[in-house]
Design a protein around this motif. Structure first.
Motif, PDB file in Angstrom:
ATOM      1  N   GLU A   1       1.148  -0.971   0.020  1.00 58.80           N
ATOM      2  CA  GLU A   1       0.308  -0.271   0.233  1.00 58.80           C
ATOM      3  C   GLU A   1       1.271   1.422   0.031  1.00 58.80           C
ATOM      4  O   GLU A   1       2.094   1.285   0.700  1.00 58.80           O
ATOM      5  N   ALA A   2       0.341   2.153  -0.341  1.00 63.95           N
ATOM      6  CA  ALA A   2       0.933   3.540  -0.652  1.00 63.95           C
ATOM      7  C   ALA A   2       0.609   4.762  -1.221  1.00 63.95           C
ATOM      8  O   ALA A   2      -1.340   4.488  -1.298  1.00 63.95           O
ATOM      9  N   ALA A   3       0.685   5.532   0.373  1.00 62.87           N
ATOM     10  CA  ALA A   3      -0.005   7.057  -0.340  1.00 62.87           C
ATOM     11  C   ALA A   3      -0.039   7.958  -0.644  1.00 62.87           C
ATOM     12  O   ALA A   3       1.359   8.829  -0.728  1.00 62.87           O
ATOM     13  N   VAL A   4      -0.272   9.311  -1.734  1.00 61.79           N
ATOM     14  CA  VAL A   4       0.460  10.222  -2.194  1.00 61.79           C
ATOM     15  C   VAL A   4      -0.671  11.148  -1.578  1.00 61.79           C
ATOM     16  O   VAL A   4      -2.015  10.937  -2.222  1.00 61.79           O
ATOM     17  N   VAL A   5      -0.093  12.102  -1.355  1.00 56.21           N
ATOM     18  CA  VAL A   5      -0.521  13.647  -0.736  1.00 56.21           C
ATOM     19  C   VAL A   5      -0.432  14.386  -1.589  1.00 56.21           C
ATOM     20  O   VAL A   5       0.535  14.807  -2.509  1.00 56.21           O
ATOM     21  N   VAL A   6      -1.748  14.805  -2.664  1.00 55.17           N
ATOM     22  CA  VAL A   6      -1.049  16.074  -4.008  1.00 55.17           C
ATOM     23  C   VAL A   6      -1.882  16.368  -3.374  1.00 55.17           C
ATOM     24  O   VAL A   6      -3.062  17.335  -2.619  1.00 55.17           O
ATOM     25  N   GLY A   7      -1.677  18.174  -4.459  1.00 54.14           N
ATOM     26  CA  GLY A   7      -2.107  19.097  -4.153  1.00 54.14           C
ATOM     27  C   GLY A   7      -2.651  20.002  -5.744  1.00 54.14           C
ATOM     28  O   GLY A   7      -2.701  19.879  -6.187  1.00 54.14           O
ATOM     29  N   TYR A   8      -1.171  20.907  -6.305  1.00 53.38           N
ATOM     30  CA  TYR A   8      -0.878  21.475  -7.199  1.00 53.38           C
ATOM     31  C   TYR A   8      -1.144  20.508  -8.711  1.00 53.38           C
ATOM     32  O   TYR A   8      -0.381  19.195  -8.238  1.00 53.38           O
ATOM     33  N   ARG A   9      -2.196  20.241  -9.426  1.00 55.36           N
ATOM     34  CA  ARG A   9      -2.239  19.674 -10.514  1.00 55.36           C
ATOM     35  C   ARG A   9      -2.425  18.007 -10.142  1.00 55.36           C
ATOM     36  O   ARG A   9      -2.251  17.053 -10.782  1.00 55.36           O
ATOM     37  N   LYS A  10      -2.823  17.973  -9.002  1.00 61.86           N
ATOM     38  CA  LYS A  10      -3.687  16.682  -8.890  1.00 61.86           C
ATOM     39  C   LYS A  10      -4.796  16.170  -9.461  1.00 61.86           C
ATOM     40  O   LYS A  10      -4.438  14.205  -9.634  1.00 61.86           O
ATOM     41  N   GLU A  11      -5.308  16.374 -10.406  1.00 63.41           N
ATOM     42  CA  GLU A  11      -6.307  15.996 -11.780  1.00 63.41           C
ATOM     43  C   GLU A  11      -4.652  14.801 -12.441  1.00 63.41           C
ATOM     44  O   GLU A  11      -5.141  13.836 -13.205  1.00 63.41           O
ATOM     45  N   ALA A  12      -3.308  15.299 -12.390  1.00 61.93           N
ATOM     46  CA  ALA A  12      -2.668  14.285 -12.899  1.00 61.93           C
ATOM     47  C   ALA A  12      -2.447  13.508 -12.435  1.00 61.93           C
ATOM     48  O   ALA A  12      -2.437  12.110 -13.059  1.00 61.93           O
ATOM     49  N   VAL A  13      -2.632  13.143 -11.137  1.00 58.42           N
ATOM     50  CA  VAL A  13      -2.409  12.278 -10.320  1.00 58.42           C
ATOM     51  C   VAL A  13      -3.503  11.403  -9.936  1.00 58.42           C
ATOM     52  O   VAL A  13      -3.375   9.726 -10.636  1.00 58.42           O
ATOM     53  N   TYR A  14      -4.526  12.080 -10.588  1.00 60.58           N
ATOM     54  CA  TYR A  14      -5.316  11.239 -10.473  1.00 60.58           C
ATOM     55  C   TYR A  14      -5.757  10.025 -11.441  1.00 60.58           C
ATOM     56  O   TYR A  14      -5.856   9.199 -11.340  1.00 60.58           O
TER      57      TYR A  14
END
Length: 245
Positions: free
Chosen positions: A49-62
């Motif tokens: 398992e891993a978690a990624v904290v996203v913010g700026y341009r988070k839609e690209a990670v999603y």
């Protein structure tokens, strides 16, 4: 134990690459990004398992979440940082405070490094160590690096960019092992840190812990190639290194 990546930053010094992508998704090895390489490292040390904290341009990670899960065999959780473009990463790590309760291998989303770093941290567990920082003791340091003074038997005494490089034991490379029993104390220190000044780093939260009497240990990584990617020169170096792994 879970993998944790801080990938919320804008990476303004990497424009135009970061006009549409967070820094963690800028390619460094063909189509592979720092996020890819870090998740691969997590998979290679046996994390599921891993978690990624996203913010700026988070839609690209999603948009890449399913692909990343399939590629590295990891169940991914994305954690939104609602202040990613306003506040520094002490708040970003605090956003993942619930993840820390599981124990975590934390990696900055802009650090290209080999899996030997994670293995070194895992090998250093035990003996009451609750937080262990990956430390480069071989590199010649300058003003920009996150420098650490560590004392034998006492762990970290100081962690900051603002010290004489000659006084430092080494450079913190942006990878930490955090045991579950450290989660509550770390979250409280991080909260105190960003409430004091939202522009502070999570390493300032580590210093807050040390000042409270909490022991933070270090693990030297040896003379291995790695780079923190802040600008275009770093990116070029990252691309030279990434293809070695």
């Amino acid at each position: 134990m879970i993998g944790l990546v801080l990938a919320a930053g804008a990476g303004r010094r990497l424009r135009p690459h970061t006009d549409t992508l967070p820094k963690a998704l800028v390619p460094v090895d063909g189509d592979l990004s720092v996020l890819d390489l870090t998740l691969r490292n997590f998979s290679e040390i046996g994390l599921t398992e891993a978690a990624v904290v996203v913010g700026y341009r988070k839609e690209a990670v999603y948009a890449r979440k399913d692909e990343l899960q399939a590629a590295y065999g990891l169940k991914l959780t994305l954690i939104d940082n609602d202040r990613a473009e306003e506040w520094n990463n002490a708040y970003s790590l605090w956003c993942a405070r619930d993840v820390l309760k599981q124990g975590a291998v934390l990696a900055n989303g802009d650090t290209v490094h080999p899996v030997s770093v994670e293995r070194t941290l895992l090998d250093s567990r035990g003996g009451g160590r609750r937080i262990i920082l990956a430390l480069d003791t071989a590199k010649r340091l300058a003003d920009e690096e996150m420098k650490v003074i560590a004392a034998d038997g006492r762990g970290v005494r100081q962690i900051t960019k603002l010290m004489d490089p000659a006084a430092a034991t080494g450079e913190y490379i942006g990878v930490t092992l955090i045991e579950p029993e450290a989660a509550e104390a770390l979250a409280d220190a991080l909260k105190a840190t960003f409430e004091r000044d939202p522009d502070l780093y999570y390493e300032d939260g580590y210093q807050e812990l040390v000042d409270r009497g909490f022991r933070i240990d270090v693990a030297p990584i040896g003379d291995v190639p790695w780079v923190e990617i802040d600008n275009h020169d770093d990116l070029a170096r990252g691309r030279e290194i990434a293809c070695l792994y």
